[in-house]
Design a protein around this motif. Structure first.
Motif, PDB file in Angstrom:
ATOM      1  N   TYR A  11      16.812 -45.185   4.389  1.00 44.05           N
ATOM      2  CA  TYR A  11      18.172 -44.808   4.002  1.00 44.05           C
ATOM      3  C   TYR A  11      18.168 -43.485   3.249  1.00 44.05           C
ATOM      4  O   TYR A  11      18.928 -42.567   3.580  1.00 44.05           O
ATOM      5  N   TYR A  12      17.303 -43.358   2.244  1.00 42.47           N
ATOM      6  CA  TYR A  12      17.324 -42.160   1.418  1.00 42.47           C
ATOM      7  C   TYR A  12      16.696 -40.962   2.108  1.00 42.47           C
ATOM      8  O   TYR A  12      17.091 -39.815   1.859  1.00 42.47           O
ATOM      9  N   ARG A  36      17.019 -40.324   5.263  1.00 43.06           N
ATOM     10  CA  ARG A  36      18.086 -39.841   6.137  1.00 43.06           C
ATOM     11  C   ARG A  36      19.232 -39.229   5.320  1.00 43.06           C
ATOM     12  O   ARG A  36      19.840 -38.246   5.734  1.00 43.06           O
ATOM     13  N   PHE A  37      19.518 -39.827   4.181  1.00 49.83           N
ATOM     14  CA  PHE A  37      20.559 -39.305   3.298  1.00 49.83           C
ATOM     15  C   PHE A  37      20.207 -37.886   2.856  1.00 49.83           C
ATOM     16  O   PHE A  37      21.040 -36.978   2.903  1.00 49.83           O
ATOM     17  N   THR A  60      23.168 -40.820  -6.442  1.00 51.69           N
ATOM     18  CA  THR A  60      23.183 -42.029  -5.631  1.00 51.69           C
ATOM     19  C   THR A  60      22.720 -43.236  -6.436  1.00 51.69           C
ATOM     20  O   THR A  60      21.678 -43.200  -7.081  1.00 51.69           O
ATOM     21  N   GLU A  93      18.139 -48.456   8.210  1.00 50.71           N
ATOM     22  CA  GLU A  93      18.805 -47.469   9.041  1.00 50.71           C
ATOM     23  C   GLU A  93      18.227 -47.411  10.450  1.00 50.71           C
ATOM     24  O   GLU A  93      18.895 -46.996  11.379  1.00 50.71           O
ATOM     25  N   ALA A 130      23.695 -43.982   6.584  1.00 53.33           N
ATOM     26  CA  ALA A 130      23.309 -43.064   5.510  1.00 53.33           C
ATOM     27  C   ALA A 130      23.789 -41.641   5.755  1.00 53.33           C
ATOM     28  O   ALA A 130      24.253 -40.958   4.828  1.00 53.33           O
TER      29      ALA A 130
END
Length: 362
Positions: free
Chosen positions: A105-106, A108-109, A146, A296, A313
């Motif tokens: 997730y992070y 890709r974020f 975040t 994700e 994300a």
């Protein structure tokens, strides 16, 4: 233009020769001298300011291009009181500030936020979480934070300094706050409803041993669903950076007696341990137990047929950057709170009856 450019370069070479011949970076005074205008006029032309003949503005810019002059970023930031930089702070995992790079997730974020920031004309820097003293040393226009923990000192410092910042939905009670995120409670309820449609009567949840907004809201949604369906919540908590802890929690969740017939974990790293624990118990998916996890993307072939909840994300990051940069440009964006939908990718691990699923969730 080519001939003009060569002429302008020759003029600059003559200026250098008159000053001893030492090579140096061209300045706005050089541009003004070669274009035969005042320094103020040259500066206005290069910064898109002032009123002047379009031909004069074009000539000044052609001179600047030819001799390699570009305005100083520091000078522009001093004039505009803007640095052109936004910060991104991502919560730590297991005490390691950069551990998030191992979480899909992070990762890709971060990538999506960097691209979106550049598209909006900003550079993005990653800030260590909960370290407000860095704001004294790094010129930053705004920050995306975040999943900050309660009372996060960085958020406290941002508010004290009046710096624009975007957080998750933990500040959604404040109508002036800038918030972007998923409705985690709704997402978990959606997974449990999927299990119920597939015949599950009891559901277990594996979550991180943490107090971030993501976990708090996920637990709230699970407890809400359990109460509405007459269940006693079956919850196991784990460190998501410790494989031994994750495996032990998965085993506890699937241990008989009292084993739930469906299990979900909010943490991507724990998904594979749930699958391993199912195998250890000689259980079958989906016949004996339904399994789903949050991630994700499927990190390996062993999880390709496991039902997965995506938090989108990239979309969250893009919305956060858009909201922050809108405020930095002087806009008053509406809405200031943005909720990004999650997406349930249903696979064999939780699919007993395909016709029981809404078309969108298949």
């Amino acid at each position: 233009m080519g001939g003009d450019a060569e002429y302008y370069r020759e003029q600059f070479a003559g200026i250098l020769a008159a000053r001893g011949g030492r090579r140096r970076r061209p300045g706005v005074k050089d541009v003004a001298a070669i274009a035969d205008v005042g320094v103020g006029t040259a500066s206005d032309a290069l910064n898109g300011k002032g009123r002047m003949n379009p031909a004069t503005r074009d000539r000044i810019r052609q001179v600047a291009d030819a001799i390699g002059y570009y305005p100083s970023a520091l000078a522009r930031s001093l004039q505009s009181n803007k640095s052109g930089i936004i910060g991104l702070s991502i919560r730590p995992f297991g005490g390691a500030p950069l551990q998030y790079l191992e979480v899909s997730y992070y990762a890709r974020f971060l990538n999506a936020a960097t691209v979106a920031a550049l598209e909006h004309g900003y550079a993005l820097v990653v800030l260590p979480p909960s370290v407000p003293t860095l704001l004294r040393n790094i010129p930053i226009d705004g920050v995306i934070v975040t999943d900050p923990p309660p009372g996060d000192p960085l958020v406290t410092e941002l508010k004290a300094r009046g710096l624009a910042h975007v957080t998750d939905l933990g500040e959604a009670d404040d109508p002036k706050a800038l918030c972007v995120g998923n409705d985690q409670a709704k997402a978990v309820i959606g997974v449990c409803d999927h299990f119920k449609r597939q015949g599950a009567t009891t559901v277990g949840l594996l979550v991180a041993d943490a107090d971030e907004d993501y976990t708090v809201r996920s637990l709230a949604g699970f407890r809400q669903w359990a109460e509405a369906n007459g269940q006693i919540p079956r919850i196991e908590r784990t460190s998501i950076t410790d494989p031994v802890s994750m495996m032990a929690a998965a085993r506890r969740l699937l241990a008989a007696p009292g084993r739930p017939d469906a299990v979900y974990t909010t943490e991507a790293p724990a998904g594979s341990y749930l699958v391993k624990a199912v195998g250890e118990q000689n259980l079958r998916m989906p016949e004996d137990v339904l399994v789903a996890y949050c991630a994700e993307h499927a990190p390996d072939a062993g999880l390709s047929e496991v039902t997965r909840l995506s938090l989108n994300a990239e979309r969250v990051a893009e919305e956060a950057v858009d909201l922050l940069t809108s405020v930095l440009s002087g806009s008053d964006p509406t809405p200031r709170h943005r909720i990004v939908d999650t997406e349930l990718h249903v696979h064999a691990s939780s699919l007993r009856n395909r016709n029981a699923e809404p078309r969108k969730a298949r």
